[in-house]
Design a protein around this motif. Sequence first.
Motif: not given
Length: 502
Positions: A238-241, A349-351, A353-358
């Motif tokens: 949640k924090t990372l989001w 999961l963490y990627a 959440a914070i928005g690291l895609h691809a």
Amino acid sequence: MSITCNSIKMTDKNGDLNFLGQEARQWRDVPKDPITYVSNEETVFLFGGLTILQDKLIQSALRSLGENFIALPNPDFKSFQTGKAFGNRGQCNPTYFTVGNLVKYLQNLRDTTGLSNKEIVAKYVYVTAGGCGPCRFGMYITEYKKALHDAGFDGFRITSFEHDKGIFQGEDEAKQLLNFSPKFFITLIKAVIIGDIINILGYRMRPYEIEAGAVDKAIEVCRLRISQAFEDKKNLTKTLWSCRDILSAVKLNRLQPKAKVLVMGEFWAAMTEGDGNYNLHKFLEAEGAECIPQPIMNRLMLSIWEAERKLQKQENLTKETDKKIDFTNTKSRLLLVLAKTAVKTYFTLYAKAIGLHAYEIPNMQKLATLAKTYYTLDCEGGEGHLEVAHLIESVKENLSHLTISVKPFGCMPSSAVSDGVQSLVTNRFPSANFLSIETSGEGAANFYSRVQMALFKAKQSAKEEFEALDIPTHIPEKAHNYLYQPHNKKTGTAARVLESLV
Ligand code: SF4
């Protein structure tokens, strides 16, 4: 003449003398006089040596377990000089930087707090990764002890967990000082993985920021939030989001063609963010490039892959010799699968959440397959076959306009072995723009000038790739948001974004 750990011995009729004409004595790891150390509760644990962000996150993460951990400052040139002053001759430069950094910290501590050397020795412990390195890595602990002894901190405790054993540590002194429990390692891995993810995002965003320093400021806000979450035992996902809003608020212009540079090489030299590699990442960004850093997770995955490979070989031997199946191997295999799954699951999961895609988690089997024609997979020193694999992968999959392999002066696996092999690789893949460069801690001018020369060609490739594309009349706002990460065959970020819009 014979060689000992810390001096060259010359024997003459008067006995053993070192090259200064002093009496040469056998090196002993144990302190001369017995030392009374403070209790475990009062002990302060020092550590460091990863990226700046990771060291800070690890400090908070481990403090959340009730341990008193302090991250050392990033090693600088003064650390290197201190390491050279107190270390053995002929070491690789990560040894000088990391060993010197600890000595420098303790000297500052003594000079600023008024604590005596004796009190520091009794109260502080340094925690590091160790292991049976076929390179100098296997001798780091002795190096620390030798330098500390000569700097007046005889008996200072160095404790290590073996990097290739993870949660399966042996019963030794280290375990008596610290609780190397599965919880300890899982917390540590979480901090390392979150640090990797944020570092990757930072390197993707910083070259395109409109206001200088905006990305670093946003990352620092995120870092404080995550550190607090660790200490308060709050939900990290949640924090990372919640960090997405902070990062999205940074204004970027991602339609600037910049050379993409894959920075790899020896683990520490490629990863450190300071004088240890002449601030290579910062220099590249200032010269108009985007860096692809090597995440620490790569090293974790390589260690797991190496352990799996060893097990496989043992099992094959058992079958060939018709011996009974060793069930401890089955247990080890299961634990390795669990470790690999945990790393991948937390990263995904963490990627997300914070928005690291691809972002593809390094596939060690694929990398080994790419390298095996050129580099024996049984050679484990340093990064082993990984440097060769990264270069081949980068060329085959068009990942970067330039690949830089950073190698510390005096590093056998990276300089002597990998570089010998890379000349064959560049011969077989002539389109590779490859620069192998040594860091000795001195000679920055030569280093920068060689990087600039290689970068010139890379910048041209990035520009040509971008200019070959049509620019649409309307550029949607999302094109400049870090969360928009199109995946296509283009190499540069600007070309990739543009290609996805037409
Ligand atoms: S890989 Fe090279 S630089 Fe790293 S510890 Fe080993 S010898 Fe030193």
